[in-house]
Write a protein that holds these residues in place. Structure first.
Motif, PDB file in Angstrom:
ATOM      1  N   GLN A 260      31.399  47.160   3.503  1.00 22.94           N
ATOM      2  CA  GLN A 260      32.000  46.105   2.685  1.00 22.94           C
ATOM      3  C   GLN A 260      31.654  46.323   1.203  1.00 22.94           C
ATOM      4  OE1 GLN A 260      33.012  42.531   4.457  1.00 22.94           O
ATOM      5  NE2 GLN A 260      31.994  41.220   2.977  1.00 22.94           N
TER       6      GLN A 260
ATOM      7  N   VAL B  42      34.203  35.368  10.166  1.00 21.24           N
ATOM      8  CA  VAL B  42      33.452  34.363   9.417  1.00 21.24           C
ATOM      9  C   VAL B  42      32.158  34.136  10.185  1.00 21.24           C
ATOM     10  CG1 VAL B  42      33.398  31.990   8.608  1.00 21.24           C
ATOM     11  CG2 VAL B  42      35.553  33.275   8.562  1.00 21.24           C
TER      12      VAL B  42
ATOM     13  N   ALA C 150      37.083  29.129   9.150  1.00 23.31           N
ATOM     14  CA  ALA C 150      38.117  30.025   9.675  1.00 23.31           C
ATOM     15  C   ALA C 150      39.430  29.296   9.929  1.00 23.31           C
ATOM     16  CB  ALA C 150      37.617  30.681  10.961  1.00 23.31           C
TER      17      ALA C 150
ATOM     18  N   HIS D 224      40.433  41.647  11.643  1.00 21.93           N
ATOM     19  CA  HIS D 224      40.783  41.382  10.243  1.00 21.93           C
ATOM     20  C   HIS D 224      39.642  40.737   9.494  1.00 21.93           C
ATOM     21  CE1 HIS D 224      45.003  42.310  11.055  1.00 21.93           C
ATOM     22  NE2 HIS D 224      44.800  41.710  12.212  1.00 21.93           N
ATOM     23  N   ARG D 225      39.039  39.762  10.138  1.00 23.27           N
ATOM     24  CA  ARG D 225      38.048  38.961   9.415  1.00 23.27           C
ATOM     25  C   ARG D 225      37.049  38.400  10.408  1.00 23.27           C
ATOM     26  NH1 ARG D 225      38.627  33.142   6.264  1.00 23.27           N
ATOM     27  NH2 ARG D 225      39.670  32.488   8.161  1.00 23.27           N
TER      28      ARG D 225
ATOM     29  N   PRO E 107      35.940  45.037   9.276  1.00 21.40           N
ATOM     30  CA  PRO E 107      36.599  43.765   8.967  1.00 21.40           C
ATOM     31  C   PRO E 107      36.058  43.181   7.670  1.00 21.40           C
ATOM     32  CG  PRO E 107      34.901  43.418  10.625  1.00 21.40           C
ATOM     33  CD  PRO E 107      34.934  44.905  10.339  1.00 21.40           C
ATOM     34  N   LYS E 108      36.812  42.236   7.138  1.00 20.57           N
ATOM     35  CA  LYS E 108      36.290  41.456   6.016  1.00 20.57           C
ATOM     36  C   LYS E 108      35.287  40.470   6.605  1.00 20.57           C
ATOM     37  CE  LYS E 108      38.109  38.710   2.169  1.00 20.57           C
ATOM     38  NZ  LYS E 108      37.491  37.386   2.312  1.00 20.57           N
ATOM     39  N   VAL E 109      34.093  40.477   6.069  1.00 23.05           N
ATOM     40  CA  VAL E 109      33.058  39.566   6.582  1.00 23.05           C
ATOM     41  C   VAL E 109      32.786  38.483   5.548  1.00 23.05           C
ATOM     42  CG1 VAL E 109      30.652  39.359   7.323  1.00 23.05           C
ATOM     43  CG2 VAL E 109      31.997  41.376   7.981  1.00 23.05           C
ATOM     44  N   GLU E 110      32.925  37.235   5.970  1.00 26.19           N
ATOM     45  CA  GLU E 110      32.595  36.099   5.103  1.00 26.19           C
ATOM     46  C   GLU E 110      31.359  35.411   5.662  1.00 26.19           C
ATOM     47  OE1 GLU E 110      37.269  34.988   4.441  1.00 26.19           O
ATOM     48  OE2 GLU E 110      35.813  33.341   4.495  1.00 26.19           O
TER      49      GLU E 110
ATOM     50  N   GLU F 187      38.824  37.038  13.721  1.00 25.64           N
ATOM     51  CA  GLU F 187      40.287  37.046  13.707  1.00 25.64           C
ATOM     52  C   GLU F 187      40.771  38.457  14.015  1.00 25.64           C
ATOM     53  OE1 GLU F 187      41.289  33.343  10.767  1.00 25.64           O
ATOM     54  OE2 GLU F 187      41.472  35.364   9.941  1.00 25.64           O
TER      55      GLU F 187
END
Lengths: 728, 149
Positions: free
Chosen positions: B137, A617, A573, A614-615, A675-678, A602
């Motif tokens: 997603q 991780v 991150a 937003h994201r 959110p964008k998940v990584e 985030e």
């Protein structure tokens, strides 16, 4: 129908093998040995886990329930890895609970909860696949009259390298099924470094029918002559039916019968469910609300608040002298948190279909635990195990609601008993589902801590006050009154081990059990425990004037696996580096269900209350990863479940009953809020942790810590909507 | 008796005219791919197309859709050939439990007809279905993939 497999001794096997080897020079011979167990289509069962059809199709038995989490595919991968079969020829089937009972639980545990599906069955299902491979190879070797050691198997083909002969699993299945099964100690499983299928993102086996409307869920079941039932159970737990006026609805279209269900429910049976529901809504019912009719959320909160100061509490984790440590600190910090009741709200409401006669009771049900559904069927029907059967139907979501609780099975059987011989499908309305949950338990928590002069955490007392799930659903599992499940993520070690070393530590629980029925809700108690611990860690770091990552690291030197996932998310991150303008970061870590998990969120906040995530991780170390594509989906999906809970979900109590009865009052996240998940998968090997639940718990504290970084505000009671805060 | 046109076929259903289309589809016509989730047009699991537009069938009385073209999830693939949305759903392995996905696919199919290349903002505005497994997603990825054809 499956039948029992006679036992053959090892000695008999050796004699039989020798005889077979000695007499064969002309290729494959007729099968010998006892008649094997067979699948419904007559194909032979090699081991309990593997059936092979003459056309080489491999049917892998799955004892755990598939409810979206991908376990069905993962378990098939584990069997197929050792079986050395052609993955393209694999299909699956569920054995029934009745068969499992009749065969002395040859398929082990059917329970699909606690993120156990893969981790607790991986050893014996791999052995089941390996045993089948050994038998298939032996059968081919017998047929060729060569030692099995000269033969190898790959992709459902057996090869005798010295002679170049080949055959397929389908051709030797009949003979293999008649061989005795090797014992566990004779089976050598592959070294994980040699895995070809485990660890690969192979496609799920169960996707296509979900795209065309063909997949049958419990609510979709159709049986010849089936009727439909709608039910209302007492809206207050502990209440009962006083009276109802069946005559008022008897003439309505489609209505067949109005029945009382136990002491507490009334059901209308009709030709269609819609007719049953319309009639039920028109049916006058008088309830006796029972002893809890005056209970409210405020009353429950007051009882829990008292528990924060109670002198008596069950202890889970203790070190040093917390009292002295708190008294002697350079700086003291106290914070109180509260976490609400929440409903599972599976997309498919609870349902079960039952057909009863005095000679036999059958139930079709979407369940996370076929054996528990079977037990409920026995109890409600009054029939013995050999006169009952349960057929598992695909679940429209489980999340814990369909595991330990089969109230809907009990109801369906009690209804069917009043319509003997006729299958009746009971489907709950959404409203019935929402007010008859087995709710995420309610707790409060007081965190008290001291920092020493160097800003290190020197003492921590975590006092939880609130509800025990086990006291309600499995009191025999309490340990001298103490509920170990309350302390998930907080234990000195084990699969829910606390990741920090604190010199003076006390984590304890004052049990306070309101009448609202609690249950296992995806992630269970680690959800709120992670918020309590990880948000408070950030508060402490701030008080100490230390970066939250650095503050945690100092406490984690003896917890390298916890630390490894935390470090991984911080690095990915960009922790410590500037975030995009207006974006703030927050961290959290935990161990749950045998896996180490961490997240970095985030977040930006507009107008002080509109939160955009937003994201996120996320890192997880579950020991081994069977299907990385599905693990990633479980992580991202668990965040939807966890963030919906954090921002919007609370079940409140008024007049003894739950107030929220549909999605308008019990909201769930939509795609716009996602959110964008990584995901960072970092299996370190040597242990098997869970996947479906662990990561859910780090989303909320990571977001809350980022929110605090953005606004300076610490929110300590949930959901956030109660503070005017929205997820956008 | 109401006369409905479902997936190109005329069907007579013997129901009270106030019966929601969802239940006529599921219980009279036997098309159970369209799901019951909430009954109050919140979750979208019951989404079908009426004259090409996405409609939450759990609150749509049968009387309001007589003479209109109704398409359900079972009517998308013709002779077993998946539509591009279904194909994208397969490629991206979108479903988990799958219960909401009929409605999700119907909503997305309607969106792409309206906006062949939707932006993320278009998706956010148009797709309001609830998915408790949390497949969003993959849903977003699959929508973009389907839009690219």
């Amino acid at each position: 129908m499956l039948i029992d497999t006679p036992k053959v001794s090892r000695r008999a096997f050796l004699i039989g093998s020798a005889a077979a080897g000695g007499g064969l020079v002309l290729g494959l011979r007729l099968p010998f040995g006892p008649e094997p167990a067979r699948a419904a289509d007559g194909a032979p069962e090699i081991t309990a886990w593997v059936v092979i059809r003459p056309d080489d199709t491999v049917v892998i038995r799955i004892a755990r329930s598939e409810m979206g989490q991908g376990t069905l595919t993962g378990l098939a991968q584990l069997v197929a890895e050792e079986l050395e079969c052609d993955w393209g020829k694999v299909t699956t089937e569920y054995p029934t609970p009745g068969q499992n009972v009749a065969r002395k639980r040859v398929w082990g545990d059917f329970s699909t909860g606690g993120s156990r599906g893969i981790r607790e069955s991986q050893l014996y299902v791999r052995q089941g696949g390996a045993a089948a491979r050994m038998m298939l190879v032996q059968a081919a070797a017998n047929g060729w009259g060569v030692p099995a050691a000269e033969c190898s198997a790959a992709s459902s083909v057996i090869t005798h390298a010295p002679s170049g002969r080949k055959t397929t699993y389908g051709k030797v299945a009949e003979a293999a099924a008649r061989l005795p099964q090797p014992q566990a100690k004779e089976i050598r499983l592959k070294d994980p470094k040699d895995w070809k299928l485990i660890g690969k993102p192979v496609k799920r086996l169960d996707t296509l029918d979900k795209l065309t409307g063909k997949q049958v869920y419990g609510a979709d079941l159709k049986l010849p002559g089936m009727l439909n039932a709608a039910i209302k159970d007492s809206p207050v737990t502990g209440g009962r039916v006083k009276s109802f006026d069946a005559a008022k609805v008897a003439g309505m279209k489609g209505v067949r019968k109005v029945v009382q269900v136990g002491e507490t429910g009334v059901a209308v049976i009709a030709d269609t469910w819609w007719q049953a529901k319309v009639a039920l809504d028109a049916l006058p019912i008088v309830w006796d609300d029972g002893p809890h009719a005056k209970v409210s959320s405020a009353g429950i909160a007051a009882v829990l608040k008292e528990g924060l100061d109670a002198p008596e509490a069950f202890v889970a984790n203790q070190a040093g002298d917390v009292k002295a440590g708190l008294a002697g600190g350079a700086k003291k910090l106290v914070a109180e948190y509260a976490y609400p009741y929440q409903n599972h709200a599976t997309m498919e409401p609870m349902n079960a279909t039952a057909r009863y006669t005095p000679e036999r009771c059958e139930v079709w049900v979407p369940t996370q635990n076929g054996e528990a559904a079977f037990a409920a069927t026995l109890a409600a029907s009054g029939l013995p195990a050999d006169k009952c059967e349960v057929y598992k139907i695909h679940l429209g979501g489980g999340f814990g609601r369909r595991g330990g609780f089969h109230d809907y099975v009990t109801q369906a059987v009690l209804i069917a008993r009043q319509m003997p011989g006729v299958p009746v499908k009971l489907l709950w309305s959404r409203e019935e589902d929402m007010i008859h949950g087995r709710y995420h338990p309610i707790t409060q928590c007081r965190m008290s801590a001291a920092l020493d002069a160097s800003g290190n955490l020197s003492a921590l007392h975590m006092r939880i006050s609130g509800q025990s799930i086990l006291a309600s659903v499995r009191p025999e599992a309490l340990q001298k009154g103490r509920d170990p499940v309350v302390f998930q993520g907080l234990n000195p070690g084990g699969e829910f081990g606390f990741g920090y070393t604190v010199p003076n530590l006390l984590i304890d629980h004052a049990m306070r059990n309101p009448h609202i029925l609690p249950g296992f809700w995806r992630g269970v108690n680690v959800n709120q425990n992670a918020i309590y611990v990880e948000c408070f860690m950030d508060e402490l770091a701030q008080a100490a004037g230390v970066d939250p990552l650095e503050f945690r690291r100092r406490l984690m030197t003896k917890h390298p696996k916890h630390l490894a996932v935390l470090n991984a998310v911080a690095e990915r991150a960009g922790w410590g580096k500037p975030a995009p303008r207006g974006v703030h970061r927050g961290l959290a870590q935990m161990m749950a269900f045998g896996s180490y998990v961490a997240a970095c969120a985030e977040v930006s906040v507009a107008d002080g209350n509109k939160v955009k995530v937003h994201r996120i991780v996320c890192a997880t170390d579950p020991g081994y990863v069977v299907n990385p594509a599905q693990v990633e989906r479980q992580i991202a999906g668990s965040f939807v479940y966890g963030l919906s809970a954090l921002f919007d979900q609370e079940c409140t109590v008024k007049d003894g009953r739950i107030e929220q009865d549909n999605f308008h009052s019990y909201n769930s996240m939509r795609i716009a809020q996602m959110p964008k998940v990584e995901s960072i998968l970092m299996p370190s090997g040597g242990f098997w942790g869970g996947v479906g639940e662990p990561t859910i718990c780090v989303a909320a504290p990571a977001v809350l810590n980022a929110f605090a970084a953005a606004t300076g505000k610490r929110i300590r009671s949930f959901p956030l909507k109660n503070h005017g805060i929205q997820l956008v | 008796m109401a006369r409905l046109t479902v997936n190109g076929s005329a069907r007579n259903v013997d129901v009270d005219p106030a019966t929601p289309l969802l239940w006529a589809l599921r219980e009279q016509i036997g098309l159970t791919g369209t799901k019951y989730g909430c009954g109050v047009a919140q979750c979208g699991a019951c989404t079908v197309h009426v004259d090409g537009a996405p409609v939450r069938s759990c609150v749509m009385p049968v009387s309001a859709v007589e003479g209109k073209r109704i398409t359900t999830i079972e009517g998308l693939a013709v002779n077993g050939v998946l539509t591009r949305v279904q194909k994208a759903w397969l490629d991206h392995e979108v479903p988990q439990c799958g219960y909401c996905q009929s409605g999700m696919i119907m909503a997305v199919t309607a969106l792409l007809k309206d906006k062949p290349r939707p932006t993320d903002a278009d998706i956010d505005a148009a797709i309001t279905n609830i998915c408790r497994c949390g497949t969003f997603q993959q849903v977003r990825e699959a929508i973009h993939a389907a839009a690219k054809g």
